[in-house]
Design an enzyme around this catalytic site. Structure first.
Site, PDB file in Angstrom:
ATOM      1  N   GLU A  43       0.829  -1.207   0.000  1.00  0.00           N
ATOM      2  CA  GLU A  43       0.000   0.000   0.000  1.00  0.00           C
ATOM      3  C   GLU A  43       0.868   1.264   0.000  1.00  0.00           C
ATOM      4  OE1 GLU A  43      -3.678   1.847   2.674  1.00  0.00           O
ATOM      5  OE2 GLU A  43      -2.205   0.523   3.611  1.00  0.00           O
ATOM      6  N   LYS A 116     -10.405   2.346  -1.808  1.00  0.00           N
ATOM      7  CA  LYS A 116     -10.540   1.762  -0.475  1.00  0.00           C
ATOM      8  C   LYS A 116     -11.883   2.123   0.153  1.00  0.00           C
ATOM      9  CE  LYS A 116      -7.661   1.408   3.718  1.00  0.00           C
ATOM     10  NZ  LYS A 116      -6.348   1.829   4.254  1.00  0.00           N
ATOM     11  N   CYS A 153      -5.656  -2.752   2.774  1.00  0.00           N
ATOM     12  CA  CYS A 153      -5.354  -2.651   4.198  1.00  0.00           C
ATOM     13  C   CYS A 153      -6.589  -2.806   5.085  1.00  0.00           C
ATOM     14  CB  CYS A 153      -4.606  -1.353   4.478  1.00  0.00           C
ATOM     15  SG  CYS A 153      -3.646  -1.401   6.028  1.00  0.00           S
TER      16      CYS A 153
END
Length: 298
Positions: A43, A116, A153
């Site tokens: 990331e 995300k 994540c």
């Protein structure tokens, strides 16, 4: 047999964007030489993990997808090496900012972008300051080497997103990550919990999960995070088939028989026996069902 050979790369990052890109490319080339045809980088690898602190100047790191240095560079690398590359980047789109991944196919084409969905907010991980919540939902892409889904994540803690990607056809799940120590409490070590949750996604959905994290200690003002690496590849039953340590820069490589995995998923009946009609509580934040026709989920 359709075979996909995947790789997860973990390395440390510095404030030198060009050096980070060069290091990432060197690792991709090494992974491809080892036989990998889908290579995952961590990331936000272009820069240090700037979300440790709320600093307005870091908004200048964001770029539009068409102008992002990592995407432009790795389109050429993907085309040259014939590899698929999910590339994490800080995306600017009008007034919005997203923590995004561009999926580059083996011919260098950008198949699309995932933003995300779940944005954390806590000491050392101040992402709500920088990122809008992703607005594209769960995404999957048919690449040259199989259909893949990507989360980023904090997304990896949510089984709903993993299941949604597999329902959309994902045969492999990829999670680029930046996670480590907690600046406010050095006694907290989430590594085993982090791995266990994601291995659960693999076992529950009967799909491999590929995860990469960064390593090294990064400091911004009075905040410091030591990223714990521990990148891994889990098979379709959640077993670790490749695992990195907490501090080394390394590459993990493993091959999967995608047709065999599909046969196993069908034989287990997990998707045959699902009951979407009783999952109505998942459509609310508090578990209370308010929409019409949801009595079966009570």
């Amino acid at each position: 047999m359709r075979k996909a050979t995947v790789a997860a790369v973990q390395f440390s990052c510095t404030a030198d964007r060009g050096a980070n890109l060069a290091k990432a490319e060197a690792f991709v080339r090494r992974a491809a030489a080892a036989g990998a045809n889908i290579v995952l980088l961590q990331e936000l690898f272009e820069t240090p993990y700037f979300c440790q602190k709320e600093k307005p100047e870091f908004f200048d790191l964001a770029t539009e997808a068409a102008a992002n240095p990592a995407i432009l560079r790795f389109r050429e690398v993907a085309r040259e090496l014939g590899v698929v590359l999910p590339i994490s980047f800080f995306e600017k789109s009008g007034p919005a900012r997203y923590n995004s991944v561009a999926v580059i196919d083996a011919d260098g084409e950008v198949l699309g972008i995932y933003r995300k969905s779940h944005i954390p907010d806590g000491p050392g991980y101040e992402e709500k300051y920088y990122f809008n919540p992703g607005d594209l939902g769960a995404k999957v892409w048919k690449t040259r080497y199989g259909t893949i889904g990507v989360g980023i994540c904090w997304d990896q803690w949510f089984p709903e997103l993993a299941r949604a990607m597999v329902l959309k056809g994902a045969e492999l799940l990829f999670y680029p990550t930046a996670i480590g120590s907690e600046p406010q409490d050095s006694s907290i070590d989430s590594m085993e919990h982090w791995r266990t949750v994601q291995r659960g996604h693999a076992g529950a959905n009967l799909v491999p999960v590929i995860v990469c994290n960064r390593v090294g200690t990064e400091k911004i003002d009075d905040s410091s995070i030591t990223f714990y690496g521990s990148s891994f590849i889990a098979d379709g039953r959640g077993a670790l088939v490749q695992s990195a340590d907490r501090g080394s820069e390394t590459i993990l490589v493993h091959s999967f028989d995608l047709d065999g995995l599909e046969t196993t998923r069908s034989a287990w009946g997990i998707f045959r026996d699902r009951r979407p009609d009783v999952y109505g509580a998942l459509l609310s934040l508090d578990g209370n069902i308010r929409h019409v026709g949801a009595r079966g989920g009570e």
